[in-house]
Design a protein around this motif. Structure first.
Motif, PDB file in Angstrom:
ATOM      1  N   ASN A 552     -32.874 -81.029  30.256  1.00 46.47           N
ATOM      2  CA  ASN A 552     -34.244 -81.992  29.749  1.00 46.47           C
ATOM      3  C   ASN A 552     -34.013 -83.294  29.823  1.00 46.47           C
ATOM      4  N   ASP A 555     -34.212 -85.298  32.503  1.00 41.57           N
ATOM      5  CA  ASP A 555     -35.411 -85.083  33.324  1.00 41.57           C
ATOM      6  C   ASP A 555     -36.058 -86.600  33.160  1.00 41.57           C
ATOM      7  N   SER A 558     -35.522 -88.515  36.163  1.00 35.95           N
ATOM      8  CA  SER A 558     -35.292 -88.002  37.344  1.00 35.95           C
ATOM      9  C   SER A 558     -36.695 -88.549  38.533  1.00 35.95           C
ATOM     10  N   LYS A 582     -36.823 -77.853  37.434  1.00 28.19           N
ATOM     11  CA  LYS A 582     -36.924 -79.410  36.786  1.00 28.19           C
ATOM     12  C   LYS A 582     -36.996 -80.342  38.145  1.00 28.19           C
TER      13      LYS A 582
END
Lengths: 912, 154
Positions: A552, A555, A558, A582
């Motif tokens: 997470n 993320d 990303s 993800k």
């Protein structure tokens, strides 16, 4: 008269014929005074002793028969104690024949001779005796000498003979082993295959499963041992032939590293592949053997390395530089054929050698294990030598691996030896002499990413790998930085991506170490770069659930960077799902080496291009697809052992069916097929699905194995029909239907147990109008495992068989085709029936007519279906008639079933 | 009767059939073909034989009653009958058929009619015998025993 004989003191006297003494040379009186008148004395009575003795002697010898004319010549008359010559002469006077006798002692004539004679005789005799003796002695000596020599010769011959026999027997053994190699391996392969099947069985208890796994491990070990021994004996007996084919060396080595990486990871050892960019892409040689060399070396390294890394480095050298440097030094060391060629080549190297260039490829295997004692550096290459006697106990192995390696390396025109290295561990260096094909422009495509603005952040555990990779990335023009654990990664990420905003900059700065700081600064200087972050799955804390949090966390970045994940072979599906959710789609397996890195880079670049609405050429897509296939390959580590002698065996048989490379290629082809046929339009999807495939195949080792047996055993053991059950599990079986049917027919119990399943898989058309016979024959044949279609007359038989040409069109729809799916091209070639049993007397169309018709319809094609006649007539004319119309055999009714079975078997084996 | 007795009776009966020449080795072969997967094989075949034979005999009778006897047809029928009887092992019937065919070739109506009678006689004989045998077998099976085939070979 005295004077005549006085010289020799002999005597002479004259006598009358009667013997009356007439005159002598002595003074002996000649007359005796008798009573009446004086008488003449006989010679024998005279006073003179000698004469008397002489006369008496004469008388004795000749009697009184001194006939006129008789002359006596005696050479040695013994008178008294001397020997005398006695000669008589005859005076034939008219009125008074006179006999005269001369007596001369021998002494005066032959005296000296007599004396000497004896001595001479004695001397002669003794001389001859001496000579005889000496002669004998000489002969003895001679014969002695000769016999000694003969004995020595005989011994020599027998020694030579014994040696020859010993060598011959040694040769025989090697030859025998080499010849037997296939025989020995077949049962082992069968055992392993069956164990695989067993392992996949659902109904095993834990214990059973453990036991079977153990058995399998032992069997593979045994097979490995066997292969090693066979390899060695094969090499010794000179039967090793090196293939000469083109292969991609880089790929082979990458595959090898992949294989070993699993083991490495289990051992906590890093496996790194570092091939220089100027290594030729394609080389000519025996790929299987080259791989075997490295497999052996790497497996050795793994065995003895408990921590650290194993690096396989490779670089190449041009032939002439090598020549100049080493030509004179190493002449004697060149053991094989290249030697005479070297001299020539030394002169012609740079000239336009149109055909092939020879390259010297250097390799190094560097590990951080326990090392080899310098004193043993030479001897480890001997057969059955292990550096430490306890090795066998601790690590297993036979000590043959290095021997085989050295032999192979030498055969390929190279050398191998252990080099000194700094630090602990072993450094083995070897070079091979391989040809590169003339289109040498095909060197590693010089990837140049200078133009691209890419930054690569390597977050990998293994320091060695990271270092090697970042060096290389530098070389090709990328800015790179590396971190080794999660914390560092987070810090760097924060720094990089929040740098613009200058938030929290301070805190982060302090916790980075120097080199990292400078790297980060470099990166910050770049303008709008593309970030690629390669993350090792090991960086995530998988023991707890924190990894989800970590993902997470990532993320956040990303959008700004592309993440590429390095997965282990045993990474669980859950993690992969999570990553995919993800949006992290770039997943590759460890270890990371150039090809994968290039692939990642290219993917990212292409994506960027896509995002910039550029069309990516299909060629590139295809290429990266290939790359995909390649990287997602995961070979079960337990199979690598069998890469070796089998391969060259198979190569000799004209097919490269070796497990490892075959699987590589086969799986590539299969995955390619699957990829091209059923999948992707975009890269992302492609990668995902392949990752899926990969995941599944890794998750479920059971499923892989039936793949392997079918493709492996399908070709390895055409003989062994018992393998049949495997194929039914596999969907893309390439077996003929006969084998797949046999498994279903095996359930039929039968009383002819010895012949059970004899006619397995045969499709027989029975044309017989008598219902009883039809039924009986059908049951009989089905008992044997054949499939029987019965028709009642010749017309139906012909029709049944005439369906064949249209088989090709209706392949998938025709009802009789069970056991086939998809890829079988074989059915098109074989007729629907394997054999026809044709009764000769049938209504509508009898057997003869039917056969004629069938043969006529076959005349165009190449088929010849065996037809067996069933006839009640048993005369020779019938036999002739049957053969005339084109039947292959005939049986008389009532049917002898054994004969029928054997006839069927003989006919179908021929056509099979 | 209890199973053992029935089995013994069956063995004895079968042996007698072989001895008296009603059945020959071919029948034995059929018996051997019978097992768990084909438990009624022999019965099946036998009943097939009966059906077939009835038909053939009827045909034969019909043809031989004609004014102009078609010997070819007769021959064909007899040939078939010979075939099926030999494959079931009905020895006597088969031999009769052979004789029958000879007469057919000679086109000897008298001979053929006589042969037909003979064949029929023998056929009914063997039919009843076989039916009895099958009944016995069924009884044994119903009583829970199994048919002792192996004893026949001794």
């Amino acid at each position: 008269m005295r004077e005549l004989v006085e010289v020799h003191s002999g005597y002479i006297y004259l006598t009358s014929q009667e013997g009356y003494l007439l005159a002598t040379s002595t003074n002996a009186p000649l007359l005796t005074n008798s009573s009446t008148r004086p008488n003449l004395i006989m010679a024998v009575d005279t006073e003179e002793p000698i004469i008397r003795m002489g006369a008496r002697w004469l008388e004795k010898v000749y009697g009184n028969k001194l006939t006129p004319g008789q002359i006596v010549q005696v050479e040695n008359a013994k008178l008294g104690d001397q020997q005398y010559y006695i000669d008589s002469f005859f005076l034939n006077l008219k009125r008074l024949p006179i006999v005269g006798v001369i007596i001369i002692p021998r002494r005066y004539i032959m005296g000296k001779v007599d004396e000497r004679a004896f001595k001479t005789l004695v001397i002669l005799i003794s001389a001859s005796l001496c000579i005889l003796v000496i002669g004998c002695v000489c002969i003895l000596i001679l014969t002695n000498g000769v016999s000694k020599e003969m004995k020595l010769r005989a011994e020599l011959i027998s020694h030579l003979d014994a040696r020859r026999r010993a060598e011959a027997s040694n040769n025989y053994k090697s030859q025998f082993l080499a010849n037997m190699s296939h025989e020995l391996r077949t049962p082992m392969a069968a055992v392993i295959g069956l164990l695989d099947i067993l392992i996949c069985d659902d109904c095993l208890t834990n214990e059973q499963y453990a036991t079977v796994t153990q058995i399998r491990k032992c069997s593979t070990a045994l097979l490995r041992l066997l292969n090693n021994i066979l390899d060695l004996s094969k090499v010794e007996s000179g039967k090793l032939v090196l293939e000469d084919a083109e292969f991609d060396l880089g790929r082979e080595l990458e595959g090898l590293i992949d294989m070993f990486s699993v083991q490495c990871i289990n051992h906590n050892v890093e496996a790194v592949l570092d091939l220089s960019d100027d290594m030729p892409k394609l080389v000519r040689g025996d790929s299987a053997r080259v791989v075997q060399i490295f497999a052996n070396l790497i497996s050795n390294s793994i065995k003895f390395t408990t921590t650290g890394h194993i690096i396989l480095r490779g670089w190449c050298e041009n032939f002439n530089t090598f020549n100049d440097a080493r030509f004179h030094l190493d002449q004697k060391k060149m053991r094989c054929a290249p030697k005479p060629k070297l001299r020539q080549q030394g002169n012609h190297t740079k000239k336009a050698w149109k055909k092939d260039n020879k390259m010297i490829l250097w390799f190094e295997i560097d590990d951080t294990g326990c090392g080899i004692d310098p004193g043993k550096w030479e001897s480890v290459f001997e057969s059955f030598e292990q550096a430490d006697p306890s090795t066998t106990r601790l690590h297993g192995g036979t000590g043959l691996g290095l021997c085989i390696v050295r032999t192979l390396v030498n055969k390929m025109g190279g050398e191998i030896k252990v080099e000194k290295k700094n630090g602990s561990g072993t450094l083995m260096r070897l070079y091979l002499l391989l040809n590169t094909p003339a289109d040498g422009a095909d060197l590693h495509c010089q990837v140049d990413f200078h133009s691209q603005n890419i930054v690569v952040l390597l977050a990998l555990y293994g320091s060695m790998g990271r270092v090697v990779m970042s060096q290389w990335l530098h070389k090709i023009g990328l800015t790179t930085s590396g971190v080794s654990d999660w914390n560092e990664l987070t810090q760097v990420l924060r720094k990089l991506f929040h740098a613009r905003r200058r938030e929290n900059g301070f805190d982060v700065n302090c916790s980075l170490n120097e080199p990292l700081k400078s790297e980060v600064r470099n990166i910050e200087d770049m303008k709008d770069p593309v970030f690629i972050i390669v993350v090792d799955i090991g960086l995530l804390d998988l023991s707890t659930d924190i990894w989800k949090e970590q993902i997470n966390f990532l993320d956040k970045f990303s959008g700004k960077a592309k993440f590429a994940w390095m997965l282990n072979h045993d990474t669980s599906n859950a993690i992969k799902m999570e990553l995919r959710k993800k949006g992290h789609l770039l997943m590759v397996n460890k270890p990371l080496y150039k090809a994968k890195m290039i692939h990642i880079l290219e993917t990212v670049v292409k994506e960027k291009d896509l995002e910039h609405q550029k069309q990516s050429p299909d060629a590139a897509r295809a290429k990266t697809k290939d790359g995909d296939m390649h990287e997602c390959l995961e070979i079960d580590s337990t199979h690598f052992d069998t890469a070796s002698s089998e391969e060259s065996d198979m190569a000799e048989m004209g097919k490269s069916n070796s497990p490892s490379t075959f699987h590589l290629r086969e799986k590539r082809r299969e995955t390619e097929k699957m990829a091209t046929e059923s999948q992707c339009q975009s890269f992302k999807k492609c990668l995902v699905e392949l990752a899926n495939v990969d995941a599944e195949s890794r998750e479920d080792p059971c499923q892989i194995r039936p793949n392997l047996p079918s493709t492996q055993y399908g070709k390895d053991m055409p003989v062994c029909n018992k393998q049949a059950p495997f194929s039914t599990q596999n969907e893309s079986s390439k077996h003929e239907e006969r084998i797949s049917e046999s498994s279903s027919h095996k359930e039929q119990g039968n009383s002819y147990s010895s012949k059970a399943g004899n006619l397995d898989g045969l499709r027989i058309l029975l044309a017989e109008d008598t219902p009883v016979l039809q039924r009986v024959a059908t049951i009989m044949l089905e008992k044997m495992g054949a499939k029987v279609i019965a028709v009642g007359d010749g017309l139906q038989a012909v029709e049944a068989l005439n369906c064949i040409p249209s088989e090709k069109d209706f392949k998938r729809e025709s009802p009789g085709d069970d056991g086939e799916r998809g890829l079988q091209t074989d059915i098109q070639d074989s007729p629907r029936y394997d054999l026809v049993l044709m009764d000769c007397q049938m209504p509508k169309m009898d057997g003869y007519e039917a056969t004629k018709a069938i043969r006529k319809s076959e005349s165009g094609t190449g088929f010849h279906i065996p037809i067996v006649a069933l006839t009640a007539h048993a005369m020779s004319s019938d036999e002739a008639k049957c053969l005339e119309v084109g039947m292959d055999a005939y049986l008389t009714k009532p049917i002898d079933y054994k004969l029928m079975v054997s006839t069927i078997l003989s006919l179908t084996k021929r056509t099979a | 009767m209890e199973v053992g007795q029935m089995q013994r009776a069956w063995v004895e009966y079968t042996r007698s059939l072989f001895r008296e020449g009603f059945l020959d080795a071919q029948f034995q072969q059929l018996q051997l073909l019978q097992d768990e997967s084909n438990p009624d094989f022999v019965a099946e075949v036998v009943s097939l034989f009966f059906e077939d034979s009835e038909r053939l005999l009827a045909d034969l009778t019909f043809v031989l009653e004609q004014q102009n006897i078609d010997f070819k047809k007769v021959d064909a029928h007899v040939h078939q009958f010979k075939g099926s009887s030999s494959s079931i092992g009905a020895q006597r019937v088969k031999n009769d058929c052979i004789a029958f065919r000879n007469f057919c070739e000679e086109q000897n109506i008298e001979g053929c009619l006589r042969c037909l009678q003979q064949v029929k006689q023998d056929y009914y004989l063997v039919k009843s015998k076989l039916e009895a045998l099958i009944r016995l077998e069924q009884q044994i099976v119903a009583a829970g025993g199994s048919i002792p085939m192996e004893e026949l070979s001794s």
